[in-house]
Scaffold this motif. Structure first.
Motif, PDB file in Angstrom:
ATOM      1  N   ASP A 565       0.861  -1.185   0.000  1.00  0.00           N
ATOM      2  CA  ASP A 565       0.000   0.000   0.000  1.00  0.00           C
ATOM      3  C   ASP A 565       0.897   1.235   0.000  1.00  0.00           C
ATOM      4  O   ASP A 565       1.740   1.412   0.893  1.00  0.00           O
ATOM      5  CB  ASP A 565      -0.890  -0.030   1.238  1.00  0.00           C
ATOM      6  N   THR A 566       0.715   2.140  -1.010  1.00  0.00           N
ATOM      7  CA  THR A 566       1.677   3.209  -1.281  1.00  0.00           C
ATOM      8  C   THR A 566       1.009   4.568  -1.202  1.00  0.00           C
ATOM      9  O   THR A 566      -0.170   4.735  -1.531  1.00  0.00           O
ATOM     10  CB  THR A 566       2.295   3.018  -2.680  1.00  0.00           C
ATOM     11  N   TRP A 567       1.788   5.579  -0.738  1.00  0.00           N
ATOM     12  CA  TRP A 567       1.372   6.985  -0.748  1.00  0.00           C
ATOM     13  C   TRP A 567       2.596   7.857  -0.960  1.00  0.00           C
ATOM     14  O   TRP A 567       3.734   7.396  -0.812  1.00  0.00           O
ATOM     15  CB  TRP A 567       0.680   7.338   0.567  1.00  0.00           C
ATOM     16  N   ILE A 578       8.522  12.268  -1.642  1.00  0.00           N
ATOM     17  CA  ILE A 578       8.727  11.234  -0.627  1.00  0.00           C
ATOM     18  C   ILE A 578       7.678  10.162  -0.844  1.00  0.00           C
ATOM     19  O   ILE A 578       6.480  10.437  -0.860  1.00  0.00           O
ATOM     20  CB  ILE A 578       8.624  11.825   0.788  1.00  0.00           C
ATOM     21  N   ILE A 579       8.147   8.935  -1.041  1.00  0.00           N
ATOM     22  CA  ILE A 579       7.251   7.788  -1.245  1.00  0.00           C
ATOM     23  C   ILE A 579       7.217   6.971   0.036  1.00  0.00           C
ATOM     24  O   ILE A 579       8.265   6.615   0.601  1.00  0.00           O
ATOM     25  CB  ILE A 579       7.709   6.915  -2.427  1.00  0.00           C
ATOM     26  N   TYR A 580       5.986   6.672   0.485  1.00  0.00           N
ATOM     27  CA  TYR A 580       5.759   5.846   1.678  1.00  0.00           C
ATOM     28  C   TYR A 580       5.044   4.571   1.244  1.00  0.00           C
ATOM     29  O   TYR A 580       4.243   4.569   0.303  1.00  0.00           O
ATOM     30  CB  TYR A 580       4.895   6.570   2.703  1.00  0.00           C
ATOM     31  N   TRP A 581       5.324   3.481   1.915  1.00  0.00           N
ATOM     32  CA  TRP A 581       4.562   2.253   1.728  1.00  0.00           C
ATOM     33  C   TRP A 581       4.486   1.492   3.041  1.00  0.00           C
ATOM     34  O   TRP A 581       5.331   1.628   3.918  1.00  0.00           O
ATOM     35  CB  TRP A 581       5.157   1.385   0.624  1.00  0.00           C
ATOM     36  N   LYS A 582       3.414   0.714   3.133  1.00  0.00           N
ATOM     37  CA  LYS A 582       3.186  -0.065   4.347  1.00  0.00           C
ATOM     38  C   LYS A 582       3.698  -1.486   4.146  1.00  0.00           C
ATOM     39  O   LYS A 582       3.607  -2.036   3.045  1.00  0.00           O
ATOM     40  CB  LYS A 582       1.691  -0.118   4.691  1.00  0.00           C
ATOM     41  N   PRO A 583       4.204  -2.101   5.198  1.00  0.00           N
ATOM     42  CA  PRO A 583       4.614  -3.502   5.063  1.00  0.00           C
ATOM     43  C   PRO A 583       3.401  -4.383   4.817  1.00  0.00           C
ATOM     44  O   PRO A 583       2.317  -4.159   5.351  1.00  0.00           O
ATOM     45  CB  PRO A 583       5.282  -3.813   6.406  1.00  0.00           C
ATOM     46  N   TYR A 628       4.510  12.093 -12.832  1.00  0.00           N
ATOM     47  CA  TYR A 628       5.257  10.842 -12.802  1.00  0.00           C
ATOM     48  C   TYR A 628       4.352   9.749 -12.218  1.00  0.00           C
ATOM     49  O   TYR A 628       3.455  10.007 -11.434  1.00  0.00           O
ATOM     50  CB  TYR A 628       6.508  10.964 -11.927  1.00  0.00           C
ATOM     51  N   ILE A 629       4.685   8.526 -12.598  1.00  0.00           N
ATOM     52  CA  ILE A 629       4.035   7.344 -12.036  1.00  0.00           C
ATOM     53  C   ILE A 629       5.075   6.627 -11.196  1.00  0.00           C
ATOM     54  O   ILE A 629       6.117   6.195 -11.697  1.00  0.00           O
ATOM     55  CB  ILE A 629       3.463   6.421 -13.118  1.00  0.00           C
ATOM     56  N   ILE A 630       4.756   6.479  -9.897  1.00  0.00           N
ATOM     57  CA  ILE A 630       5.673   5.833  -8.963  1.00  0.00           C
ATOM     58  C   ILE A 630       5.223   4.382  -8.797  1.00  0.00           C
ATOM     59  O   ILE A 630       4.042   4.091  -8.605  1.00  0.00           O
ATOM     60  CB  ILE A 630       5.683   6.546  -7.601  1.00  0.00           C
ATOM     61  N   SER A 631       6.200   3.457  -8.864  1.00  0.00           N
ATOM     62  CA  SER A 631       5.916   2.027  -8.752  1.00  0.00           C
ATOM     63  C   SER A 631       6.782   1.440  -7.638  1.00  0.00           C
ATOM     64  O   SER A 631       7.983   1.715  -7.574  1.00  0.00           O
ATOM     65  CB  SER A 631       6.214   1.320 -10.078  1.00  0.00           C
ATOM     66  N   VAL A 632       6.138   0.589  -6.773  1.00  0.00           N
ATOM     67  CA  VAL A 632       6.829  -0.075  -5.666  1.00  0.00           C
ATOM     68  C   VAL A 632       6.537  -1.570  -5.752  1.00  0.00           C
ATOM     69  O   VAL A 632       5.370  -1.966  -5.872  1.00  0.00           O
ATOM     70  CB  VAL A 632       6.385   0.485  -4.300  1.00  0.00           C
ATOM     71  N   VAL A 633       7.594  -2.400  -5.679  1.00  0.00           N
ATOM     72  CA  VAL A 633       7.488  -3.859  -5.770  1.00  0.00           C
ATOM     73  C   VAL A 633       8.163  -4.464  -4.551  1.00  0.00           C
ATOM     74  O   VAL A 633       9.286  -4.064  -4.192  1.00  0.00           O
ATOM     75  CB  VAL A 633       8.126  -4.390  -7.056  1.00  0.00           C
ATOM     76  N   ALA A 634       7.480  -5.432  -3.901  1.00  0.00           N
ATOM     77  CA  ALA A 634       8.044  -6.149  -2.761  1.00  0.00           C
ATOM     78  C   ALA A 634       8.592  -7.489  -3.217  1.00  0.00           C
ATOM     79  O   ALA A 634       8.000  -8.160  -4.079  1.00  0.00           O
ATOM     80  CB  ALA A 634       6.976  -6.355  -1.677  1.00  0.00           C
ATOM     81  N   LYS A 635       9.721  -7.929  -2.624  1.00  0.00           N
ATOM     82  CA  LYS A 635      10.383  -9.167  -3.036  1.00  0.00           C
ATOM     83  C   LYS A 635      10.658 -10.036  -1.819  1.00  0.00           C
ATOM     84  O   LYS A 635      11.002  -9.545  -0.736  1.00  0.00           O
ATOM     85  CB  LYS A 635      11.711  -8.841  -3.740  1.00  0.00           C
ATOM     86  N   ASN A 636      10.420 -11.373  -1.994  1.00  0.00           N
ATOM     87  CA  ASN A 636      10.846 -12.361  -1.004  1.00  0.00           C
ATOM     88  C   ASN A 636      11.615 -13.460  -1.716  1.00  0.00           C
ATOM     89  O   ASN A 636      11.922 -13.343  -2.913  1.00  0.00           O
ATOM     90  CB  ASN A 636       9.654 -12.901  -0.216  1.00  0.00           C
ATOM     91  N   SER A 637      11.905 -14.532  -1.009  1.00  0.00           N
ATOM     92  CA  SER A 637      12.731 -15.587  -1.623  1.00  0.00           C
ATOM     93  C   SER A 637      12.009 -16.317  -2.739  1.00  0.00           C
ATOM     94  O   SER A 637      12.645 -16.958  -3.579  1.00  0.00           O
ATOM     95  CB  SER A 637      13.172 -16.581  -0.546  1.00  0.00           C
ATOM     96  N   ALA A 638      10.667 -16.219  -2.778  1.00  0.00           N
ATOM     97  CA  ALA A 638       9.909 -16.912  -3.823  1.00  0.00           C
ATOM     98  C   ALA A 638       9.686 -16.055  -5.050  1.00  0.00           C
ATOM     99  O   ALA A 638       9.332 -16.573  -6.115  1.00  0.00           O
ATOM    100  CB  ALA A 638       8.561 -17.366  -3.256  1.00  0.00           C
ATOM    101  N   PRO A 643       3.375  -4.780  -9.009  1.00  0.00           N
ATOM    102  CA  PRO A 643       3.756  -3.421  -8.626  1.00  0.00           C
ATOM    103  C   PRO A 643       2.549  -2.644  -8.105  1.00  0.00           C
ATOM    104  O   PRO A 643       1.417  -2.833  -8.533  1.00  0.00           O
ATOM    105  CB  PRO A 643       4.309  -2.822  -9.905  1.00  0.00           C
ATOM    106  N   SER A 644       2.844  -1.738  -7.158  1.00  0.00           N
ATOM    107  CA  SER A 644       1.854  -0.770  -6.674  1.00  0.00           C
ATOM    108  C   SER A 644       2.214   0.571  -7.269  1.00  0.00           C
ATOM    109  O   SER A 644       3.352   1.034  -7.124  1.00  0.00           O
ATOM    110  CB  SER A 644       1.870  -0.701  -5.143  1.00  0.00           C
ATOM    111  N   LYS A 645       1.246   1.232  -7.961  1.00  0.00           N
ATOM    112  CA  LYS A 645       1.518   2.479  -8.669  1.00  0.00           C
ATOM    113  C   LYS A 645       0.690   3.619  -8.090  1.00  0.00           C
ATOM    114  O   LYS A 645      -0.443   3.411  -7.657  1.00  0.00           O
ATOM    115  CB  LYS A 645       1.204   2.322 -10.162  1.00  0.00           C
TER     116      LYS A 645
END
Length: 1123
Positions: A565-567, A578-583, A628-638, A643-645
């Motif tokens: 979840d991004t703001w 400043i880009i914020y995101w929630k875990p 601009y379009i801001i994109s955030v991607v979370a990564k784990n071992s799998a 993306p969240s835009k």
């Protein structure tokens, strides 16, 4: 019957044997026999010696009525025909031969209406078969020709059974029980026939009846042996017991009399002692609450008996034997209760055990865990109070198989639940169990009928294991002991996640023998810690097994199910984004998040930023303010998440109005109107209003079809103002729709408004205050309360400001934009106490106060000055007018014309009058009234006059003045010459030779006395006039008088006004003069020492008059006669 009846009426003997009507011929012998008393009466009298007078009266009456018949009876008629039966089949009849006839002379007895009705015999007794119901005529023929006739009926026959015979009487001395056995001989009687038995028990040696019992039986036509048991309250060892029995037959077809049989011979039971002294019963087990008797068989005297610690009264039996009786005995202890008898030479005793019989086994339940054995459990119920060998023994019996299993007790707990195992037989499913409990006081039982396949409670599953199939599927395996090959198992798998509800899933499994079972569990979350456990039952379900041990397992990871979840927020200078995101939540992260990739793209290019490691959830990008379009991607071992835009720019909106809202608890409710232009979703962000921009505490996203939401956060605190912003999402970006400030809960302000006094006048005060900071306001400001009242700063505060006091003024200021207040209608030069408080919906804040004094009123001051001035002017004018009008009087009063002493002859002495005395000189005066002058003097080293008194000859007689102390008083007579007439003063002539005149100013009495040396040092030439104030010592007055006379000639004239300032214009007669307490006082103008008038004559010498005692204040307003 206790009475007998005669002849036609019939009669009964005392032993209830029937007597029949006599119908013999009327002969003389019959008359004789009628009168003669029957033999049974003789027997009765022998048994009962008291006369029967009622019978005699009845007999006499009957004799008189039947006198004719009595004389007609024949001599030799038969008497007392009696018939009895023992079995209702044969009647045994007897009678008494007539007088004069031998019993052996009977020839025959004939019964009418019966075949072969005549029976030959030679005695007065005959046994005949039972006759049919009804009357039968019986004739007795004698050899001598006599004949007697009777009417015989079954109703007159008595049924008297044979005496029963006891077959056996035995005793159980351990239980004090008698056992009686006898035969009822039922084969001799028609059946069915009812029999009533009476049994009596007697105690020897007094043969006292201690028990009489009756009971009923039915004779069945065959011989039956009956049994009867009786337990004695007194132990059988303590006395010999005897038993007797009799019976009574009741046959409804027999209409005659039924009579008890005779008592059987008594049978005795006695005990042979085996020792010298014994106490009975020994080790008795008795029901708690019942009564019991203990006896002591002794050859010596027994002194006392007791149970436990309680002594009991002794009951004497016979010899030295005694007993004690215990009522309502209580439950004994585990070791029993001691019973002790004390004799003269020893102590003997026994133990009694009081308790209860077994209770009915409760909650009897039989089930199997593994189809190998059946476990039955029960609750024994009420404790019996008996232990050891007297405890309750249980036996489990199965009626179908005929097997029994005794219960082996390992411990005796009061509320223990007992369990007993019964080995199953192959192929048997139906079981009928009976559980029996026994102890010395009784027994109880309970039964249960079961199908064992429906009573299965499996053992606890063991060896639980978990194996991964995928990130969402695992398999569970466990082992279940037992043979379940013929049934299906129903098992439950409990799945539990951390901080979530437990989930239970059912699975049906085919049973097996001593096997492991396997089940698959799906629909799990990746990378989630689960806790598993298992329990089983059967499809028919009786009970669940206990849960197995828990098994914890972490599922494998999967790629995140969505992006974070991004703001975004622009920095305060507008140069950085400043880009914020929630875990991601654990159920959406599907594993441990390792890093985040942040990128931005525009129409021209896509810019990828460096990887940001977890747990950092913020990135700052330096961008120009463009789209601009801001994109955030979370990564784990799998893998990586979708993306969240979010767009960097906001769509402007100028129609924003700041609103207010108040929540409840830790939540706040927001609502808005639907906007069709919003196609994505709504975003609500909030922050603490006291923080600097960019302000961001948290945000949430709401679906586009929603119009309300509740914001809840643990970070919310009461009394803190928060800013809420509602954004709507469109294809072009986010647009601010609403701006709201609010509180989760309003509180009262923590500080008071800071206020000052801007202006003060005589009747008003202008107050000004400042705003309270938001952090200290703690709610929406609703207004101010302003109090004021009169009060001083140093005055102690006796009451608080409350609207109930009339002297307190209150102003409620609800216009929060107002910052000043003018208080009018005040009093000038007055201190006022001012208090200001702010309030919110949370309450009133603290108060701030000050004291202000209003200015003085100038008009009043001017008036206060002018009025005294005007009054003074008016008083001055009036005084001037009065003084002008009274100027002559004032002059005469305050400034009289003083004559020249040189022209005064009042001080010239007449030598011709006073030549006779060398110590006395006469002061010439015209006119003058004679007076006496008394001079007070204190004799001291330095002589001085202590007091001076002017005595009028009219007020004081000469005799009274002589009482004065000669040491302190000197009387001086003054005799002035007559100017116009030659009149001698008698008083003066009498004392003239011994008197002395001293000229003293009255004022000098209170002035300090001058020393003689000082007086001697005065130059006589300096004295230019007459000074009456001069003091002369009394003792030297005569010697110095001549010198004074010489010096008087040298004076320039009489000048008593030398000290004009000491004059008092009040005459000696005036009140002011007499009432004055002043030490320095003078009588006014110079006057003679013997005169009460001024020496200065009035202006009009021709008419010398007194002005009435000097001047006074009333004279000031009086007009002169010449005015």
């Amino acid at each position: 019957m206790s009475e007998s009846r005669v002849a036609e009426f019939g009669f009964f003997t005392k032993d209830r044997t029937a007597c029949f009507r006599l119908t013999a011929p009327h002969t003389a012998m019959g008359a004789y026999s009628w009168w003669k008393e029957p033999s049974w009466m003789v027997d009765s009298k022998r048994r009962r010696m008291t006369p029967n007078w009622p019978w005699l009266l009845s007999a006499l009456t009957l004799l008189q009525v039947n006198a004719v018949q009595a004389h007609s009876l024949k001599r030799g008629s038969a008497q007392d025909l009696k018939c009895t039966t023992k079995n209702m089949q044969v009647w045994d009849c007897t009678w008494t031969a007539p007088v004069g006839v031998s019993p052996g002379t009977v020839k025959e007895v004939c019964i009418k209406d019966r075949l072969n009705s005549c029976h030959r015999l030679e005695s007065t007794n005959i046994k005949i078969a039972a006759l049919s119901p009804g009357d039968h005529e019986v004739a007795i023929n004698y050899l001598n020709g006599f004949q007697s006739k009777f009417t015989l009926n079954e109703n007159d026959v008595s049924l008297i059974p044979d005496t029963p015979e006891s077959l056996d009487l035995s005793a159980d001395f351990s239980t004090s029980t008698l056992h009686l056995r006898w035969n009822d001989r039922g084969s001799a009687f028609p059946y069915p026939c009812n029999a009533t038995w009476e049994i009596k028990v007697l105690q020897n040696p007094s043969m006292e009846l201690v028990k009489l019992v009756s009971f009923n039986t039915t004779l069945s036509g065959r011989d039956i042996v009956h049994h009867w048991n009786w337990t004695s309250d007194l132990p059988l060892q303590c006395a010999t017991h005897s038993v007797g029995i009799r019976w009574y037959i009741d046959y409804n077809r027999f209409s005659g009399y039924k009579v008890w049989s005779d008592w059987s011979p008594l049978k005795n039971v006695s005990w042979t002692p085996n020792s010298e002294t014994n106490v009975f019963p020994q080790d008795k087990v008795i029901l708690a609450g019942s009564d019991i008797t203990f006896c002591c068989v002794s050859q010596t005297k027994v002194l006392s008996g007791q149970i436990g610690k309680t002594f009991c009264p002794l009951i004497h039996l016979y010899g030295e034997n005694v007993a004690i009786h215990i009522r309502n005995i209580s439950v004994s202890e585990n070791s029993g209760t001691n019973v002790v008898f004390t004799t003269e030479d020893n102590v003997y005793g026994t133990v009694v055990f009081a308790g209860y019989p077994p209770d009915i086994p409760q909650k009897l339940n039989c089930e199997t865990h593994d189809f190998k054995e059946i476990i039955c459990s029960w609750n024994p119920g009420r404790p019996t109070g008996l232990v050891g060998p007297r405890n309750t023994d249980y036996t489990l019996s199965e009626s179908i198989s005929g097997k029994s299993v005794p219960f082996k007790r390992f411990e005796t707990l009061t509320n223990e639940s007992y369990r007993l195992a019964f080995q199953m037989l192959p192929g048997q499913e139906i079981h009928n169990f009976t559980l029996t409990g026994r102890n010395p006081l009784g027994h109880a039982e309970s039964a249960v009928f079961i199908n064992i396949t429906e009573r299965v409670a499996p053992h606890v599953p063991v060896s639980l294991r978990v194996k991964d199939i995928s990130s969402t599927v695992v398999t569970l395996s466990w082992h279940l002991p037992g043979n379940f090959a013929k049934i299906n198992l129903l098992c439950q798998v409990e799945i539990c996640k951390a901080s979530s509800e437990r989930e239970v899933r059912n699975a049906t499994i085919k049973g097996a023998e001593e096997s492991s079972y396997l089940v698959a569990v799906d629909k799990l979350n990746p990378y989630t810690l689960y806790t598993f456990r298992v329990r089983c039952s059967t499809e028919t379900f009786w009970k669940w097994s206990k849960w197995s041990n828990e098994k914890r397992h972490l599922t494998t990871e999967a790629i995140p199910s969505r992006g974070p979840d991004t703001w975004r927020e622009w920095s305060s200078d507008g140069k950085n984004l400043i880009i914020y995101w929630k875990p991601l939540p654990i159920n959406e992260a599907n594993g441990k998040i390792l890093s985040y990739n942040v990128s931005c793209s525009s129409n021209e290019e896509t810019q990828s930023l460096s990887e940001i490691l977890d747990p950092q959830h913020r990135a700052e990008i330096q961008l120009e303010k463009s789209d601009y379009i801001i994109s955030v991607v979370a990564k784990n071992s799998a893998g990586s998440s979708p993306p969240s835009k979010i767009a960097s720019m906001e769509i402007p909106n100028d129609d924003i109005i700041v609103e207010q809202a108040v929540g409840m608890g830790k939540r706040i409710f927001l609502s808005w109107h639907p906007d069709p232009n919003m196609t994505c979703d709504y975003v609500i962000k909030w922050c603490n209003s006291s923080r600097s921009e960019p302000c961001l505490m948290d945000w949430i996203k709401v679906p586009s079809n929603s119009t309300k939401t509740v914001i809840e956060s643990d970070q919310f605190q009461p009394g803190v103002r928060y800013n809420f912003y509602l954004y709507g999402c469109t294809n072009q970006g986010y647009q601010l729709l609403r701006s709201i400030i609010g509180y989760i809960e309003e509180l009262a302000p923590i500080v008071a408004p800071n206020f000052t006094v801007e202006d003060t006048s005589a009747d008003s005060i202008l107050v000004k205050w400042e705003d309270i900071p938001v952090e200290e306001l703690r709610g929406f400001l609703r207004g101010y309360l302003f109090y004021f009242q009169k009060g001083e700063r140093d005055t102690p505060k006796t009451r608080t400001f409350e609207t109930g006091h009339s002297d307190i003024k209150l102003k409620n200021i609800t216009d929060i934009s107002q910052k000043t207040l003018r208080i009018a209608d005040l009093q000038g030069k007055t201190s006022y106490h001012l208090v200001l408080r702010a309030y919110t919906h949370g309450g009133l804040g603290p108060e701030k106060s000050m004291f202000v004094v209003t200015k003085e009123n100038s008009v009043g001051l001017i008036i206060a000055i002018l009025i005294p001035v005007a009054v003074a002017v008016i008083v001055g004018v009036v005084t001037s007018i009065l003084c002008y009008r009274k100027r002559e009087w004032i002059k005469e009063t305050f400034y009289p014309d003083i004559p020249n002493p040189e022209n005064c002859k009042a001080l010239q002495f007449q030598k011709s009058i006073c030549e006779g005395s060398s110590a006395l000189k006469t002061l010439e005066m015209n006119p003058c009234t004679p007076n006496n002058v008394e001079v007070l003097e204190s004799r001291s080293i330095v002589p001085k006059i202590e007091d001076t008194e002017i005595i009028s000859p009219v007020a004081e007689r000469p005799g009274e003045s002589s009482e004065a102390d000669p040491e302190n008083h000197v009387v001086v007579s003054y005799c002035p010459p007559i100017i116009e007439e030659e009149i001698a003063n008698p008083a003066a002539d009498e004392v003239g030779g011994t008197s002395q005149v001293v000229y003293i100013d009255v004022q000098s009495m209170y002035q300090p006395q001058a020393k003689p040396e000082e007086e001697q040092g005065i130059d006589p030439g300096v004295v230019a006039a007459y000074k009456p104030q001069m003091r002369l010592p009394i003792n030297s007055a005569v010697e110095d008088f001549a010198a004074a006379e010489d010096e008087a000639d040298k004076t320039a004239g009489y000048r008593p006004q030398a000290n004009v300032n000491t004059w008092n214009l009040v005459s000696p007669d005036s009140p002011r003069s007499t009432d004055s307490n002043s030490e320095i006082v003078s009588f006014g103008s110079p006057c003679s020492i013997n005169s009460r008038q001024f020496l200065i004559p009035p202006k009009d010498e021709d008419s010398p008059k007194s002005n009435g005692g000097g001047w006074s204040f009333t004279n000031f307003f009086q007009n002169k006669p010449n005015d």
